[in-house]
Scaffold this active site. Structure first.
Site, PDB file in Angstrom:
ATOM      1  N   SER A   1       0.845  -1.194   0.000  1.00  0.00           N
ATOM      2  CA  SER A   1       0.000   0.000   0.000  1.00  0.00           C
ATOM      3  C   SER A   1       0.879   1.243   0.000  1.00  0.00           C
ATOM      4  O   SER A   1       1.805   1.353   0.805  1.00  0.00           O
ATOM      5  CB  SER A   1      -0.913   0.027   1.225  1.00  0.00           C
ATOM      6  OG  SER A   1      -1.653   1.244   1.244  1.00  0.00           O
TER       7      SER A   1
ATOM      8  N   VAL B   1       7.326   2.208   4.266  1.00  0.00           N
ATOM      9  CA  VAL B   1       8.319   1.624   3.362  1.00  0.00           C
ATOM     10  C   VAL B   1       7.886   1.810   1.910  1.00  0.00           C
ATOM     11  O   VAL B   1       8.688   2.175   1.044  1.00  0.00           O
ATOM     12  CB  VAL B   1       8.582   0.141   3.696  1.00  0.00           C
ATOM     13  CG1 VAL B   1       9.534  -0.491   2.681  1.00  0.00           C
ATOM     14  CG2 VAL B   1       9.162   0.007   5.100  1.00  0.00           C
ATOM     15  N   CYS B   2       6.602   1.577   1.622  1.00  0.00           N
ATOM     16  CA  CYS B   2       6.099   1.724   0.248  1.00  0.00           C
ATOM     17  C   CYS B   2       6.240   3.168  -0.228  1.00  0.00           C
ATOM     18  O   CYS B   2       6.666   3.427  -1.360  1.00  0.00           O
ATOM     19  CB  CYS B   2       4.641   1.284   0.162  1.00  0.00           C
ATOM     20  SG  CYS B   2       4.353  -0.429   0.636  1.00  0.00           S
ATOM     21  N   ASP B   3       5.888   4.095   0.631  1.00  0.00           N
ATOM     22  CA  ASP B   3       6.006   5.519   0.328  1.00  0.00           C
ATOM     23  C   ASP B   3       7.448   5.861  -0.041  1.00  0.00           C
ATOM     24  O   ASP B   3       7.712   6.463  -1.095  1.00  0.00           O
ATOM     25  CB  ASP B   3       5.545   6.326   1.546  1.00  0.00           C
ATOM     26  CG  ASP B   3       5.699   7.821   1.381  1.00  0.00           C
ATOM     27  OD1 ASP B   3       4.681   8.491   1.153  1.00  0.00           O
ATOM     28  OD2 ASP B   3       6.838   8.331   1.512  1.00  0.00           O
TER      29      ASP B   3
END
Length: 171
Positions: free
Chosen positions: A52, A57-59
């Site tokens: 997501s 971490v994804c950001d």
């Protein structure tokens, strides 16, 4: 194949991809709710799968690829998640991400099944990076063993540097 999420083993559904294989076909949804077929994505492609965009971490991962891998001329970078297209569009605007195209697998999970990235227990995509050359051959495949950790950025970028048709943009 099994990955872990915060140390807990998870099961990946679909076919595990390998370097030397071909990028399979799939269907995703763009930010305007348009259907995007994998066969429509051409040239050198970096496909990031993230659980997501609204997680730390994804950001950071998508922002980093926006700044580094997207600097390569002739390379298109895509971030694929189960986030709804509206959420992806909102996140990209808020994050200033304009060189990575976000695509959603929420509709039929076609990408997750085709690439072995759908986490059975969570209904999300695991963290993975795929690089396909201009012919659709997979030249880099990384399934990150722990979903909550970053991919190997340097290995992916080194792969891109070696590909014909990929060159560093003028600084």
């Amino acid at each position: 194949m099994t990955v872990t999420f915060k140390g807990v083993p998870m099961t990946l559904c679909g076919k595990t991809l390998r370097e030397g294989g071909s990028l399979p076909d799939f269907t995703l949804t763009g930010n305007g709710l348009e259907t995007v077929r994998g066969s429509e994505l051409t040239g050198i492609r970096v496909l990031l799968t993230v659980p997501s965009l609204d997680t730390g971490v994804c950001d950071l991962e998508v922002r980093r690829f926006n700044e580094t891998a997207a600097q390569f001329e002739g390379v298109s970078v895509y971030a694929v998640s189960m986030d709804l297209p509206f959420a992806q569009k909102r996140w990209c605007g808020a994050a200033g991400v304009d060189r990575v195209r976000c695509l959603s697998d929420y509709r039929d999970h076609s990408f997750g099944k085709a690439t072995g990235t759908r986490i059975e227990e969570l209904g999300l995509l695991t963290r993975a990076v795929f690089v396909a050359d201009e012919e659709g051959n997979l030249v880099y495949v990384e399934y990150v063993p722990e979903v909550a950790e970053h991919p190997d950025y340097e290995a992916c970028l080194n792969c891109l540097k070696k590909l014909p048709g990929s060159c560093r943009a003028a600084e």
